[in-house]
Design an enzyme around this catalytic site. Structure first.
Site, PDB file in Angstrom:
ATOM      1  N   TYR A 149     -31.470 156.009  64.477  1.00 26.01           N
ATOM      2  CA  TYR A 149     -31.396 155.025  63.394  1.00 26.01           C
ATOM      3  C   TYR A 149     -29.938 154.655  63.181  1.00 26.01           C
ATOM      4  O   TYR A 149     -29.070 155.533  63.111  1.00 26.01           O
ATOM      5  CB  TYR A 149     -31.968 155.631  62.106  1.00 26.01           C
ATOM      6  CG  TYR A 149     -31.937 154.694  60.915  1.00 26.01           C
ATOM      7  CD1 TYR A 149     -32.674 153.507  60.920  1.00 26.01           C
ATOM      8  CD2 TYR A 149     -31.171 154.989  59.787  1.00 26.01           C
ATOM      9  CE1 TYR A 149     -32.657 152.651  59.821  1.00 26.01           C
ATOM     10  CE2 TYR A 149     -31.147 154.143  58.682  1.00 26.01           C
ATOM     11  CZ  TYR A 149     -31.889 152.972  58.705  1.00 26.01           C
ATOM     12  OH  TYR A 149     -31.867 152.132  57.613  1.00 26.01           O
ATOM     13  N   ASP A 235     -22.508 156.723  66.492  1.00 19.97           N
ATOM     14  CA  ASP A 235     -22.869 156.576  65.086  1.00 19.97           C
ATOM     15  C   ASP A 235     -22.834 157.980  64.478  1.00 19.97           C
ATOM     16  O   ASP A 235     -23.766 158.763  64.633  1.00 19.97           O
ATOM     17  CB  ASP A 235     -24.252 155.943  64.972  1.00 19.97           C
ATOM     18  CG  ASP A 235     -24.685 155.774  63.518  1.00 19.97           C
ATOM     19  OD1 ASP A 235     -24.055 156.387  62.628  1.00 19.97           O
ATOM     20  OD2 ASP A 235     -25.664 155.048  63.288  1.00 19.97           O
ATOM     21  N   LYS A 263     -22.016 157.895  54.676  1.00 19.21           N
ATOM     22  CA  LYS A 263     -22.474 159.075  53.945  1.00 19.21           C
ATOM     23  C   LYS A 263     -21.292 159.924  53.429  1.00 19.21           C
ATOM     24  O   LYS A 263     -20.740 159.573  52.397  1.00 19.21           O
ATOM     25  CB  LYS A 263     -23.500 159.835  54.773  1.00 19.21           C
ATOM     26  CG  LYS A 263     -24.734 158.912  54.996  1.00 19.21           C
ATOM     27  CD  LYS A 263     -25.981 159.530  55.551  1.00 19.21           C
ATOM     28  CE  LYS A 263     -27.135 158.523  55.443  1.00 19.21           C
ATOM     29  NZ  LYS A 263     -27.801 158.184  56.673  1.00 19.21           N
TER      30      LYS A 263
END
Ligand SMILES: *Cc1c(COP(=O)(O)O)cnc(C)c1O
Length: 422
Positions: A149, A235, A263
């Site tokens: 994702y 990522d 995050k």
């Protein structure tokens, strides 16, 4: 230990209001808890590793806002930094020193980073990094891995793990054929072929549950990118600052061209970034011709929270994140074995997933073959016992610095009962 949690009346009332006003009652799909067949809890507050719902039930929180809260809820240093920043003005749309400090702290840690651009979400960071990769290579096609994702970027929603796997949506309506055609999806563990702008991966995939890379695989991706002129994009929105100060790239000794961060870098406020070597990053406007902008990019509250969080992440912090994850993994394996429930527990520093499956999970097909009904029953039983796990088989648990041995023990006590009910 028994069921400590009361039926959640206020959560039910809030949810009834929410479904009338917000699609599915939530602002991000996994929160709805549909995959585990119950209604969502509504949160009143967080304290360290505890989450307290609007009915006053207290949970050990292993979700931790899905990763940003590596210091725990409302860490005093983070609260103080955000409060001080708020008092000095919440947004200027003009440069501040804290943005430069956060860039310096990032560049010091992340091996591939010489420069970075701050944005407000991981989605925005991946979208922008891919635009840069396409501009730098003059190519359109991107390779991604099944089950990875990278935010809800149109072209990357194919086989995108977690939220989509949970909802059973293979891709999404509203994504154009052209966007989908520029994305090649390969299984995790396979090296992509062809003339690509970028090979983008989560070096430690954590959105199909945590699945570590096969031995030598990240190095093989590096070689293929070099041979074919593609950029290698890591990522590290989850793994960055979590599995090591410099993320998975530091641990694995494989340096990507571009790195996507999110995050933890915002410490629980909206911040994300993309980073890379000077010659690539100076293609970004106004240094270069690749346009990318943001009203709230480098927001003073978010940079303050991010900086305060990074400052807590010393060598002892990483030892602790490893210990906690390892203790959980061992305890959960034992608890499942005691009652004969077949599970595979995968963990690394600060991350863990319990897969309901006999054999190790190597890729997305393996993850999808897990017994999701059993996971759902386990997860509901854990919630009933005051332990809040990701309400989906395809997500990771997020140990934080606020979790103590007591939290681990409470979790394992609950798990001994919950596995028996799963
Ligand atoms: C969460 C996540 C994103 C998206 O970040 P948002 O801030 O939710 O847009 C991108 N990549 C990975 C690996 C993620 O886990």
């Amino acid at each position: 230990m028994g069921s400590a949690v009361r039926v959640t009346d206020r959560s039910a009332v809030a949810y009834a209001r929410a479904v009338d006003l917000l699609p599915g009652g939530v602002n991000s799909p996994v929160r709805a808890m549909r995959a585990i067949g119950r209604d969502p809890l509504f949160v009143a507050r967080g304290e360290g590793a505890d989450l307290i719902d609007v009915d006053g039930n207290r949970y050990v929180d292993w979700v931790m806002s899905w990763g940003p809260l590596i210091a725990g809820h409302a860490h005093p240093d983070v609260v103080a930094a955000v409060t001080a920043a708020a008092g000095a003005g919440t947004s200027f749309g003009a440069p501040t020193e804290a943005e430069v400090d956060l860039a310096a702290e990032t560049v010091r840690r992340v091996p591939s980073a010489e420069m970075m651009r701050l944005v407000s979400s991981g989605t925005e960071a991946s979208m922008s990094a891919l635009r840069l990769a396409r501009a730098a290579t003059g190519r359109d096609r991107i390779a991604k891995f099944a089950g990875a994702y990278h935010g809800h970027v149109d072209g990357l929603l194919a086989d995108a793990g977690s939220g989509l796997a949970t909802q059973g949506i293979p891709s999404s309506p509203g994504v154009t054929a052209a966007q989908a055609a520029d994305t090649v999806v390969v299984p995790w563990g396979a090296v992509p072929d062809g003339e690509l702008a970028a090979i983008v991966c989560e070096p430690y995939p954590a959105n199909m549950g945590l699945v570590l890379p096969p031995e030598g695989f990240l190095a093989a991706l590096r070689r293929r990118a070099d041979e074919t002129g593609a950029l290698l994009v890591f990522d590290e929105v989850i793994s960055g600052f979590r599995v090591a100060p410099g993320g998975a790239q530091e641990r694995e000794g494989v340096t990507p061209d571009l790195t996507i961060l999110g995050k933890v870098i915002g410490g629980g406020l909206p911040a994300a970034a993309y980073a890379g070597p000077r010659e690539l990053m100076e293609r970004i406007a106004p240094a270069g011709d690749v346009y990318q902008a943001g009203t709230l990019s480098g927001n003073p509250l978010a940079t303050a929270a991010g900086l305060a969080t990074l400052r807590l992440l010393d060598a002892a912090a990483y030892e602790r994140l490893e210990q906690i994850a390892a203790a959980l993994a061992t305890g959960l394996r034992d608890a499942a074995a005691e009652v004969g429930v077949p599970v595979q527990v995968c963990h690394t520093t600060g991350l863990l997933t319990v897969f309901f499956r006999e054999d190790p999970v190597r890729d997305y097909d393996d993850a999808k073959s897990c017994d999701t009904e059993r996971y759902a029953a386990f997860c509901r039983a854990m919630l009933d016992r005051g332990v809040y796990l990701p309400p989906s088989q395809f997500e990771a648990w997020f140990p934080s610095l606020a979790h103590t041995d007591v939290h681990v023990e409470r979790t394992l006590e609950a798990a001994r009962e919950a596995f028996a009910l799963a």
